[in-house]
Enzyme design. Structure first.
Site, PDB file in Angstrom:
ATOM      1  N   ASP A   1       0.848  -1.200   0.000  1.00 51.51           N
ATOM      2  CA  ASP A   1       0.000   0.000   0.000  1.00 51.51           C
ATOM      3  C   ASP A   1       0.881   1.246   0.000  1.00 51.51           C
ATOM      4  O   ASP A   1       1.640   1.479   0.941  1.00 51.51           O
ATOM      5  CB  ASP A   1      -0.880  -0.022   1.253  1.00 51.51           C
ATOM      6  CG  ASP A   1      -2.042   0.949   1.174  1.00 51.51           C
ATOM      7  OD1 ASP A   1      -1.995   1.871   0.347  1.00 51.51           O
ATOM      8  OD2 ASP A   1      -3.003   0.785   1.938  1.00 51.51           O
ATOM      9  N   ASP A   2       0.797   2.035  -1.064  1.00 57.21           N
ATOM     10  CA  ASP A   2       1.570   3.285  -1.187  1.00 57.21           C
ATOM     11  C   ASP A   2       3.080   3.048  -1.315  1.00 57.21           C
ATOM     12  O   ASP A   2       3.876   3.911  -0.942  1.00 57.21           O
ATOM     13  CB  ASP A   2       1.352   4.212   0.020  1.00 57.21           C
ATOM     14  CG  ASP A   2      -0.040   4.808   0.077  1.00 57.21           C
ATOM     15  OD1 ASP A   2      -0.886   4.454  -0.764  1.00 57.21           O
ATOM     16  OD2 ASP A   2      -0.291   5.635   0.977  1.00 57.21           O
TER      17      ASP A   2
ATOM     18  N   CYS B   1      -6.179   4.455  -3.228  1.00 56.05           N
ATOM     19  CA  CYS B   1      -6.181   3.037  -2.840  1.00 56.05           C
ATOM     20  C   CYS B   1      -7.367   2.250  -3.393  1.00 56.05           C
ATOM     21  O   CYS B   1      -7.193   1.237  -4.076  1.00 56.05           O
ATOM     22  CB  CYS B   1      -6.174   2.906  -1.323  1.00 56.05           C
ATOM     23  SG  CYS B   1      -4.640   3.407  -0.528  1.00 56.05           S
TER      24      CYS B   1
ATOM     25  N   ASP C   1      -0.255  -0.590  -5.014  1.00 51.49           N
ATOM     26  CA  ASP C   1      -1.495  -0.029  -5.552  1.00 51.49           C
ATOM     27  C   ASP C   1      -1.322   1.388  -6.090  1.00 51.49           C
ATOM     28  O   ASP C   1      -2.130   1.865  -6.888  1.00 51.49           O
ATOM     29  CB  ASP C   1      -2.621  -0.084  -4.514  1.00 51.49           C
ATOM     30  CG  ASP C   1      -2.288   0.648  -3.228  1.00 51.49           C
ATOM     31  OD1 ASP C   1      -1.171   1.185  -3.091  1.00 51.49           O
ATOM     32  OD2 ASP C   1      -3.160   0.681  -2.328  1.00 51.49           O
TER      33      ASP C   1
END
Length: 505
Positions: free
Chosen positions: A61-62, A94, A330
């Site tokens: 994530d990120d 996201c 993502d």
């Protein structure tokens, strides 16, 4: 006094350049089937005796490109697999990005345009019927054991409107170890196949480590059962607050964020109106950016250990030659570029260009693939690897021909990005910080040598990436009218496309 602008030499239309960092793990198994109306699609002649690979998909994530230098297991994965250097996400938020990954459809086709209703989030994804058309549904129907561990979609959490969502398990998943609010990696309730299990603040409760152990256990059980598997490990890290595991909390004490040419950009007078007003970063802001970068580097150490542990588990079961590892993010993240403190919602390469790395059967070792790929391609790729024919409704294409070095007569040379904004909900974990960047709604096209952005308010950006790779000089007003007309037409076509029409652009 400002330095000279880069020379204005006009690029060729669109050439490929690649960004991929993905880890696939797959083991042998059975197939099955016939078409169904919910996303499970098999190729003619499929047979239950056919041996199929396993897939291990690690989705961070990120996670931005600049973190990979601190991830030795991921770098080893690159050496034994393929890195896509031109892999782009279709939306840098996201939930829209993950909805696209699961279905192979652009946000304008999933209907998931934000993290929250009425424009997005878990509820919109479910209500629009997307859960019936994911790669999990397809592979499960084809005989795969499937598992999702970690993060699902924004909004998958208890609210007054959907109080039972934390115990809900979507179709297609054999095993489900998911929480909705795991950003801090502590004090969360894990939905363990429909049963809520509380985890507190002890070191043993650190979420990335918890799902890593569960992932290893899943590999062991699926392998012992002789069933092919798809394991999706979906971390909350390094998303803010980027909490590291206890053993990593004090590592890299002197690390600073990279000082790229665009860091604290001296002149942004040519930028769109939403950005032009941003002041130069002050020393305390730069110190905060450095602290954030250190935390991000610390937090991904647990992801890197996860990659190593999953690989070791597959090897211990003798399934290494039958398993694809896919490592991915993502969306990207900016820290200090273009005077932006930290965030991810822009059309700049810091945010749209992310790692995709794939290793597994038939994938050449140490190869960089420069042809374009997008997150619309993940779902069709997994289905093709499993011996299925991707749905005609998918906007993306299977990357299997590229992974296996086959000739492809025609391949895309552009990527499409769409973003809905701004959002000021204070309970949104992706709410940008002040001066973090919350641009108005835009659509953009990235080619090998260009970035072209159209904002809803009429602002435009055009960058000649051959001469200005850091996107410092917006030369839209000086760009040839014929080329701008071509790009406007391409943006319009992408914005309305679906299925084969998208794949043909």
């Amino acid at each position: 006094m400002l330095g000279p602008r880069p020379p204005r030499r006009w690029p060729a239309a669109a050439l490929p350049a690649a960004v991929l960092a993905v880890v696939l793990v797959l083991a042998a198994c059975v197939g099955g089937g016939g078409k169904d109306g919910t996303g499970g699609r098999t190729s003619p002649g499929d047979d239950q005796r056919v041996k199929r690979p396993n897939i291990v998909y690690i989705l961070a994530d990120d996670l931005s490109w600049d973190l990979l230098d601190y991830m030795p297991n991921v770098k080893r994965l690159q050496k034994r697999g393929m890195t896509f250097s031109n892999y782009f996400v279709s939306d840098t938020l996201c939930c829209p990005s993950r909805a696209t990954i699961l279905t192979g459809k652009y946000p304008h086709n999933t209907g998931v345009r934000s993290n929250d209703p009425p424009k997005g989030g878990f509820q919109v994804f479910r209500d629009r019927g997307n859960e019936r058309d994911t790669f999990a549904v397809s592979l499960q129907k084809a005989g795969y054991r499937t598992a999702l561990m970690g993060k699902y979609l924004n909004g998958y959490e208890t609210t007054k409107e959907q109080g039972s969502s934390r115990t809900y398990v979507p179709p297609g998943w054999t095993e489900w170890q998911v929480t909705g609010l795991g950003y801090a990696n502590y004090n969360y309730r894990l939905n363990s196949n429909g049963i809520l299990v509380h985890h507190g603040r002890l070191p043993k409760d650190y979420l990335t480590s918890v799902i890593s152990a569960k992932g290893v256990d899943f590999i062991n059980r699926a392998s012992d059962a002789g069933q092919p598997f798809l394991l999706m490990m979906s971390t909350f890290t390094p998303h803010a607050p980027a909490t590291p595991a206890p053993e990593d909390a004090h590592k890299f004490p002197n690390l600073k964020a990279p000082r790229t040419p665009g860091f604290n950009e001296p002149d942004i007078s040519d930028k769109p109106a939403w950005l032009r007003k941003y002041p130069r970063l002050e020393p305390q802001q730069i110190r905060a950016i450095d602290r954030s970068f250190r935390q991000r580097v610390r937090s991904v150490q647990s992801i890197d250990r996860m990659v190593g542990a999953l690989q070791a588990a597959v090897d211990a079961k003798g399934a290494g030659d039958d398993t694809y590892f896919v490592f991915n993010s993502d969306n990207g993240y900016h820290l200090g570029q273009h005077r932006l403190v930290e965030g991810k919602l822009t059309a700049y390469d810091t945010d749209i260009r992310v790692p995709l790395i794939v290793a597994g059967p038939g994938v050449p070792a140490g190869k960089t693939e420069r042809r374009f790929a997008q997150n619309t391609d993940i779902c069709p790729t997994f289905e093709k690897l499993a011996g299925l024919e991707p749905a005609e409704s998918a906007d993306g294409r299977s990357l299997v021909p590229l992974l296996h070095g086959r000739q492809v007569p025609r391949w895309r040379t552009t990527a499409f990005i769409e973003h809905l904004g701004p959002n000021y909900r204070h309970d949104d974990p992706d709410l940008p910080k002040k001066y973090g960047g919350n641009p108005p709604t835009y659509r953009a096209v990235r080619t090998a040598n260009e970035l072209y952005v159209e904002y809803e308010n009429g602002d435009r950006e055009y960058y000649d990436l051959a001469n200005d790779p850091w996107e410092l000089a917006n030369i839209h007003d000086q760009a040839p009218e014929a080329r701008k007309a071509e790009l406007r037409s391409l943006v319009a076509s992408y914005g309305e496309c679906a299925g084969a029409d998208c794949r043909d652009l």
